[in-house]
Write an enzyme that holds these catalytic residues in place. Structure first.
Site, PDB file in Angstrom:
ATOM      1  N   ASP A 136       0.605  -1.679  -0.204  1.00  0.00           N
ATOM      2  CA  ASP A 136       0.198   0.008   0.249  1.00  0.00           C
ATOM      3  C   ASP A 136       0.740   1.422   0.010  1.00  0.00           C
ATOM      4  O   ASP A 136       1.338   1.933   1.141  1.00  0.00           O
ATOM      5  CB  ASP A 136      -1.087  -0.077   1.055  1.00  0.00           C
ATOM      6  CG  ASP A 136      -2.396   0.815   1.052  1.00  0.00           C
ATOM      7  OD1 ASP A 136      -1.663   1.926   0.561  1.00  0.00           O
ATOM      8  OD2 ASP A 136      -2.987   0.879   1.383  1.00  0.00           O
ATOM      9  N   ARG A 138      -0.278   4.578  -0.507  1.00  0.00           N
ATOM     10  CA  ARG A 138      -1.136   5.827  -0.878  1.00  0.00           C
ATOM     11  C   ARG A 138      -0.378   6.884   0.265  1.00  0.00           C
ATOM     12  O   ARG A 138      -0.513   6.000   1.847  1.00  0.00           O
ATOM     13  CB  ARG A 138      -2.236   5.010  -0.319  1.00  0.00           C
ATOM     14  CG  ARG A 138      -3.207   4.255  -1.341  1.00  0.00           C
ATOM     15  CD  ARG A 138      -4.309   4.146  -1.493  1.00  0.00           C
ATOM     16  NE  ARG A 138      -4.830   3.124  -0.525  1.00  0.00           N
ATOM     17  CZ  ARG A 138      -5.739   2.702   0.248  1.00  0.00           C
ATOM     18  NH1 ARG A 138      -6.588   2.435  -0.561  1.00  0.00           N
ATOM     19  NH2 ARG A 138      -6.180   1.649   0.405  1.00  0.00           N
TER      20      ARG A 138
END
EC number: 3.5.4.25
Length: 214
Positions: A136, A138
């Site tokens: 991830d 983000r």
């Protein structure tokens, strides 16, 4: 055209009425000076001028396959629609649509490669790692900056992902409540959703009813 600077990289560029099938929103466009990404928040009702407290909020990561094409590999498109409906029903709220978050931040082509590996038997975490990519990638900094600029002081966050709550808190946005956004699973996404719950700590209690399904 007036340009209002946010507290950091997010610069407000334009605001325009946006009638949708869910209701009449205001689309507020930003330029993230750090990443160069164009970002947008969909605002419904008076979210900041009154008090800016307890605003129903969704941080929605860009997902072309789910949001535009109706992919059932994930639940993103249905979450987007559900969040917009919930905001209208609430009478005020904001959806921050985060571009650059495709595939949890790895990009569209890498996401498609990961999806191919998932079709061959890897889960969503294993697929990213097999490609040498982060699970991830983000970052929610720009979302917090946009909320600050909009006058939002605290949110009721529509998300099953505890990392979104943690990210907003780190960037100075109070999260008074985390509101589940649960979509009924289907045959094509149940494995993906189980992996999100078991390996990414997403709160998905509704999967208990189908946990024994093949």
């Amino acid at each position: 055209m007036s340009v209002n600077a946010g507290p950091s990289g997010a610069v407000r560029v334009v605001s325009s009425p946006l009638p949708t099938v869910y209701g009449a929103f205001e689309a507020v466009g930003y330029l993230d000076q750090d990443s160069g990404e164009e970002q947008v928040a969909l605002v419904y009702g008076d979210i900041g001028a009154a008090d800016g407290e307890g605003i129903l909020t969704r941080l929605h990561s860009e997902c072309l396959t789910g949001d535009a094409f109706g992919s059932q590999h994930c639940e993103c498109g249905e979450q987007l629609a559900g969040a917009l409906r919930a905001i209208v029903a609430e009478g005020r709220g904001v959806l921050v649509y985060l571009r650059g978050h495709e595939g949890r931040g790895i990009g569209l082509l890498a996401k498609l490669r990961a999806m191919k590996l998932q079709a061959e038997g890897l889960d969503t975490v294993e697929a990213n790692l097999a490609l040498g990519l982060p699970v991830d990638a983000r970052d929610y900094r720009v979302a917090a900056e946009m909320l600050h600029d909009l006058g939002v002081r605290s949110v009721r966050l529509m998300s099953n992902n505890p990392r979104k709550r943690e990210a907003l808190l780190r960037h100075g946005v109070e999260v008074g409540e985390q509101v589940p956004l649960l979509i009924p699973p289907c045959e094509d996404n149940i494995t993906y959703l189980r992996t999100k719950r078991e390996r990414l700590d997403h709160h998905l209690p509704h999967l208990d009813a189908v946990v024994s399904s093949p």
